[in-house]
Design a protein around this motif. Structure first.
Motif, PDB file in Angstrom:
ATOM      1  N   GLY A  25       0.892  -1.261  -0.076  1.00 21.64           N
ATOM      2  CA  GLY A  25       0.059   0.027  -0.055  1.00 21.64           C
ATOM      3  C   GLY A  25       0.990   1.287   0.022  1.00 21.64           C
ATOM      4  O   GLY A  25       0.525   2.479   0.538  1.00 21.64           O
ATOM      5  N   ILE A  26       2.048   1.145  -0.672  1.00 21.07           N
ATOM      6  CA  ILE A  26       2.921   2.310  -0.604  1.00 21.07           C
ATOM      7  C   ILE A  26       2.287   3.564  -1.097  1.00 21.07           C
ATOM      8  O   ILE A  26       2.254   4.761  -0.782  1.00 21.07           O
ATOM      9  CB  ILE A  26       4.335   2.161  -1.255  1.00 21.07           C
ATOM     10  N   GLU A  27       1.605   3.470  -2.435  1.00 26.24           N
ATOM     11  CA  GLU A  27       0.841   4.662  -2.995  1.00 26.24           C
ATOM     12  C   GLU A  27      -0.178   5.185  -2.127  1.00 26.24           C
ATOM     13  O   GLU A  27      -0.295   6.289  -2.129  1.00 26.24           O
ATOM     14  CB  GLU A  27       0.343   4.085  -4.143  1.00 26.24           C
ATOM     15  N   LYS A  28      -0.885   4.410  -1.381  1.00 24.91           N
ATOM     16  CA  LYS A  28      -1.920   4.995  -0.545  1.00 24.91           C
ATOM     17  C   LYS A  28      -1.242   5.578   0.758  1.00 24.91           C
ATOM     18  O   LYS A  28      -1.685   6.788   0.909  1.00 24.91           O
ATOM     19  CB  LYS A  28      -2.756   3.821  -0.082  1.00 24.91           C
ATOM     20  N   GLY A  37       5.543  -4.147  11.578  1.00 25.13           N
ATOM     21  CA  GLY A  37       4.825  -3.289  10.262  1.00 25.13           C
ATOM     22  C   GLY A  37       5.658  -2.333   9.765  1.00 25.13           C
ATOM     23  O   GLY A  37       5.603  -2.117   8.781  1.00 25.13           O
ATOM     24  N   GLY A  38       6.841  -1.858  10.522  1.00 26.44           N
ATOM     25  CA  GLY A  38       7.846  -0.876  10.193  1.00 26.44           C
ATOM     26  C   GLY A  38       7.153   0.219   9.344  1.00 26.44           C
ATOM     27  O   GLY A  38       6.114   0.778   9.962  1.00 26.44           O
ATOM     28  N   PRO A  39       7.737   0.636   8.436  1.00 25.30           N
ATOM     29  CA  PRO A  39       7.325   1.732   7.672  1.00 25.30           C
ATOM     30  C   PRO A  39       5.616   1.939   7.188  1.00 25.30           C
ATOM     31  O   PRO A  39       5.017   2.944   7.154  1.00 25.30           O
ATOM     32  CB  PRO A  39       8.003   2.215   6.529  1.00 25.30           C
ATOM     33  N   TYR A  40       5.272   0.724   7.463  1.00 25.41           N
ATOM     34  CA  TYR A  40       3.909   0.397   7.000  1.00 25.41           C
ATOM     35  C   TYR A  40       2.774   0.265   8.049  1.00 25.41           C
ATOM     36  O   TYR A  40       2.150  -0.572   8.096  1.00 25.41           O
ATOM     37  CB  TYR A  40       3.812  -0.712   5.824  1.00 25.41           C
ATOM     38  N   TRP A  41       3.219   0.979   9.333  1.00 25.65           N
ATOM     39  CA  TRP A  41       2.366   0.617  10.308  1.00 25.65           C
ATOM     40  C   TRP A  41       1.301   1.041  10.352  1.00 25.65           C
ATOM     41  O   TRP A  41       0.281   0.684  11.200  1.00 25.65           O
ATOM     42  CB  TRP A  41       3.239   1.425  11.588  1.00 25.65           C
ATOM     43  N   ASP A  42       0.660   1.988   9.329  1.00 17.33           N
ATOM     44  CA  ASP A  42      -0.651   2.138   9.278  1.00 17.33           C
ATOM     45  C   ASP A  42      -1.239   1.873   8.006  1.00 17.33           C
ATOM     46  O   ASP A  42      -2.272   2.233   7.495  1.00 17.33           O
ATOM     47  CB  ASP A  42      -0.808   3.855   9.588  1.00 17.33           C
ATOM     48  N   SER A  43      -0.656   0.948   7.269  1.00 21.94           N
ATOM     49  CA  SER A  43      -0.992   0.482   5.788  1.00 21.94           C
ATOM     50  C   SER A  43      -2.148  -0.551   6.043  1.00 21.94           C
ATOM     51  O   SER A  43      -2.345  -1.341   7.234  1.00 21.94           O
ATOM     52  CB  SER A  43      -0.117  -0.203   5.145  1.00 21.94           C
TER      53      SER A  43
END
Ligand code: SF4
Lengths: 441, 169
Positions: A75-78, B115-121
C-alpha cells in the motif's frame, strides 16, 4: 498438526483420499496423459521473491503459465497520500528495493515538474543523481546476474555478484549513510552533498570494477553449461515485446535500442557519452549480455560524472535555491546516525528566528505543490520507471502512481514460458528480473 | 488476524526429556546451537540484506547457520525477513507449523517486527509475532548484516540456556 489449525488458516481441508477422489482417480488412472498443475511459490527460492506461478504441465512441457501477484502489496501509493511530499521519498525508495535511487529520482522529477523547478535544480545535484543512479544500476545488475546463476543452481556467480554489490554498497553508505533504501534524492536536489573523500572512494571503485566484470564474463560468457541453459531459451521477439509493453534489457536484447537516457534525456544525460548496448537474439543469453554491457557503460558514465563533480561542479549547491522548497539543513553524521548538522541547529536555535520558522514549517507541514499532474520517467535497470504525480494544491500528494517496469515486464512471462520446458521457466522469470516490491508496491 | 489462533498445544522433545541429566542437556543444546538450518522467509527488501549476510563478506555459515534448508520440514530456524502482508500471513503461519520441533524464529527488520514503515497500511500485518512466536527481534530498516549476525548469536545464547523440555526457550 491438528485439523482445527488448518481450518483456521486455510479454510476447510480436504484429504486426498476417499469419496469423489477415489472416483476421480479411478477415471483418470485409465488415461495415458501426464497433465499436472504445479503451484510454485509464493515462497520459493527460485521465484525471485514472493512471486507465485501456476504452471500447467504436460509431462515436462508447460502448456499454460500464470502469475499470481500481490503477496507484497504494502500500500505504498496509498500511504504516501498521508505523508508530506518529502516524506514520500522514504516510501518510494522501498518499492523496487534493488534500485532505490531510481524510484526516488522518478518521483522527485515528477514533483519538480509540478513545482516548475526542473530547470533550477543545481547541476551538481543532477550530476550526483546521475552518478548514484549508475552506481545503483551496477549493484542491481550484479544481483540480477548473481541470482540468475543461483536459480539455475550455480552459487559462484552469486558469490561474485554479492561481493561486487557490497563494494558499491560501501560507497553508497559512505555517501548517503545507508546501504539500501536511502531516501537520498529529495524534491529539489539531493539530501546531502558528497562527504569529503567520496570522490576518491568512487574512483577506487572505478579502478576495481572493470576487472570484476571481466571476471564474471570469463566465468559465464562462454560457459557451456550456462549457454545450454540460456541460449534460445524464453525467446521473445521485438513484436512481442512491443505488444506487451516490455522495456529495459529485455527489449534491448530483442534489438531495439530504446533507452530513455538517450530518447528522452533527463538529469542531463544528453551531456554524457555512452552507448546503448543491444543484442539481436531476444533470448535469456542476450538479456544477460545486455546487462553486462550496460554495467560497462555505467562505469563510463560514472567516470564522466565524477570528473565533473571533482572539477567544474566542485562546491556547488545540491539543493534548489528556494527556501520555501529546499530542505534547509545539510545533514551530518552524529553519534546517533544521520541528523541535522550542528551548524544548522545552532543557526535556527540562536541565530535567526526566521530560519527557525522556515525549518518548523517545512518539517512539520511541508511545502505546497500547485494543483495539477505530471509524469516523469527514468530508465531503471529493469526498464521504464514512471511516476504519475497528482496534486490538489496541498502539502500532501493527492495521488501518486508508478509505472513499474517489473510489473509490466512480468506479463511477458506466459509468452516466454508456454510451450517450453518446466526448467526453463526459472531462466525465463530470472531473465525478466522482476522485483516483487516494485510489482506489488 | 482474528482467524489465526496462537498455538495452544506445546509438544515436548520426548517424554523422558525432563529427567535428562545435565551433561545430556548441554550436548543437546550445543548441537542445536551450531547446526541451525535456516528456512529463509524472504519477503521484501530485508531479504536482500539477509542474502547479503549469507554471502561473500559476512558469511553466517561460519556460525553454523546453513541457509540451504530444502524446505520448512528440514529447518530449525525460520528467519522472517521483510514485510508480512495480510495476504502472505496464512502462508507464514502454515510453513511455520510445518517445521519440526525444536524450532526458532528470528524476526528480521522493522516490518516483521511491527509493520515498520507500513505501520498504518491497510494490508500489512503489524508484526509477524501476531501469528507465530518470535525468539529474537532484529531492529532496523533494513538492519545491517552485522545486526543479523548479532541476532543469531543472541539466539545461540538463548538456546544454550534452554531446558530441553521446552519447545522454545
Ligand atoms: S523493514 Fe524496511 S527494509 Fe525491511 S522489509 Fe520493511 S521496509 Fe523493507
Amino acid at each position: 498438526m491438528s485439523a482445527p489449525y488448518e481450518e483456521a488458516t486455510e479454510g476447510t481441508v480436504y484429504t486426498v483420499s476417499g469419496n469423489d477422489w477415489t472416483e476421480l482417480i479411478e477415471t483418470l488412472s485409465g488415461q495415458q496423459d501426464e497433465k499436472l498443475v504445479i503451484n510454485m511459490g509464493p515462497q520459493h527460492p527460485s521465484t525471485h521473491g514472493v512471486l507465485r506461478l501456476i504452471l500447467n504441465l504436460d509431462g515436462e512441457t508447460v502448456t499454460e503459465a500464470r502469475t499470481v501477484i500481490g503477496y507484497l502489496h504494502t500500500g505504498i501509493e496509498k500511504n504516501m497520500e498521508f505523508r508530506t511530499w518529502t516524506q514520500g521519498t522514504t516510501f518510494v525508495t522501498r518499492m523496487d528495493y534493488l534500485a532505490p535511487i531510481f524510484n526516488e529520482t522518478a518521483y522527485c522529477m515528477g514533483v519538480e515538474k509540478l513545482l516548475g523547478i526542473t530547470d533550477r535544480i543545481p547541476e551538481r545535484a543532477q550530476a550526483i543523481r546521475v552518478m548514484m543512479m549508475e552506481l545503483t544500476r551496477i549493484s542491481s545488475h550484479m544481483v540480477a546476474i548473481g541470482t540468475f546463476g543461483m536459480e539455475l543452481g550455480a552459487t559462484t556467480p552469486f558469490l561474485f555478484g554479492a561481493r561486487e554489490r557490497e563494494m558499491v554498497l560501501d560507497v553508497m553508505e559512505y555517501i548517503t549513510g545507508l546501504r539500501m533504501n536511502m531516501a537520498y534524492v529529495r524534491p529539489g536536489g539531493v539530501s546531502v552533498d558528497l562527504p569529503a573523500g567520496a570522490v576518491d572512494k568512487v574512483g577506487e571503485l572505478l579502478k576495481v570494477m572493470p576487472g570484476r566484470i571481466e571476471d564474471l564474463r570469463k566465468m559465464l560468457d562462454a560457459n557451456p553449461v550456462y549457454l545450454a541453459r540460456t541460449k534460445d531459451v524464453a525467446y521473445l521477439d521485438l513484436t512481442g515485446c512491443m505488444a506487451l509493453g516490455v522495456t529495459g534489457p529485455m527489449l534491448r536484447a530483442a534489438g531495439l535500442p530504446w533507452d530513455l537516457r538517450k530518447s528522452q534525456p533527463y538529469c542531463g544525460y544528453e551531456t554524457y557519452e555512452f552507448d546503448v548496448p543491444t543484442e539481436k537474439t531476444g533470448d535469456v543469453y542476450g538479456r544477460y549480455l545486455v546487462r553486462m554491457a550496460e554495467m560497462e557503460e555505467s562505469l563510463k558514465i560514472i567516470e564522466q560524472a565524477l570528473d565533473r563533480l571533482s572539477g567544474p561542479l566542485k562546491g556547488g549547491r545540491v539543493m534548489v535555491d528556494d527556501k520555501k522548497i529546499g530542505w534547509p539543513a545539510q545533514l551530518a553524521l552524529g553519534p546517533d546516525g544521520m541528523g541535522n548538522s550542528p551548524d544548522h541547529i545552532a543557526h535556527i536555535m540562536s541565530g535567526s528566528m526566521e530560519a527557525l520558522i522556515h525549518h518548523f514549517k517545512l518539517v512539520t507541514e511541508g511545502f505546497r505543490v500547485p494543483a495539477g499532474q505530471a509524469y516523469a520517467s527514468v530508465e531503471s535497470p529493469r526498464g521504464e520507471l514512471g511516476a504519475h504525480v497528482v496534486s490538489d494544491g496541498g502539502t500532501r500528494p493527492y495521488r501518486v502512481h508508478f509505472r513499474d517496469p517489473s510489473f509490466t515486464n512480468l506479463q511477458s512471462m506466459p509468452a516466454t514460458c508456454e510451450g517450453g520446458m518446466v526448467a526453463d521457466v526459472i531462466s525465463a522469470v530470472a531473465s525478466i528480473d522482476p522485483v516483487m516490491g516494485g510489482v506489488d508496491r | 488476524m482474528a482467524d489465526l489462533p496462537m498455538p495452544t498445544v506445546r509438544p515436548t522433545a520426548g517424554p523422558a526429556s525432563p529427567s535428562a541429566p545435565r551433561p545430556m542437556r548441554f550436548i543437546l543444546n550445543w548441537g542445536r546451537r551450531y547446526s541451525l538450518w535456516v528456512f529463509n522467509f524472504g519477503l521484501a527488501c530485508c531479504a536482500i540484506e539477509f542474502v547479503a549476510t549469507s554471502m561473500s563478506r559476512h558469511d553466517f555459515i561460519r556460525f553454523g547457520v546453513v541457509p540451504f534448508a530444502d524446505g520448512p520440514r528440514r529447518a530449525d530456524l525460520m528467519i522472517v525477513s521483510g514485510t508480512v502482508t495480510d495476504k502472505m500471513a496464512p502462508a507464514v503461519k502454515r510453513l511455520y507449523e510445518r517445521m519440526p520441533d525444536p524450532k526458532y524464529v528470528i524476526s528480521f527488520g522493522a516490518c516483521s517486527n511491527s509493520g515498520g514503515p507500513y505501520w498504518d497500511s491497510y494490508c500489512v500485518t503489524k508484526g509477524v509475532d501476531q501469528i507465530i512466536p518470535v525468539d529474537v527481534y532484529v531492529p532496523g530498516c533494513p538492519p545491517r548484516p552485522e545486526a543479523l549476525l548479532h541476532g543469531i548469536m543472541t539466539l545461540q545464547e538463548k538456546i544454550a540456556a534452554q531446558h530441553p523440555e521446552d519447545r522454545r526457550a
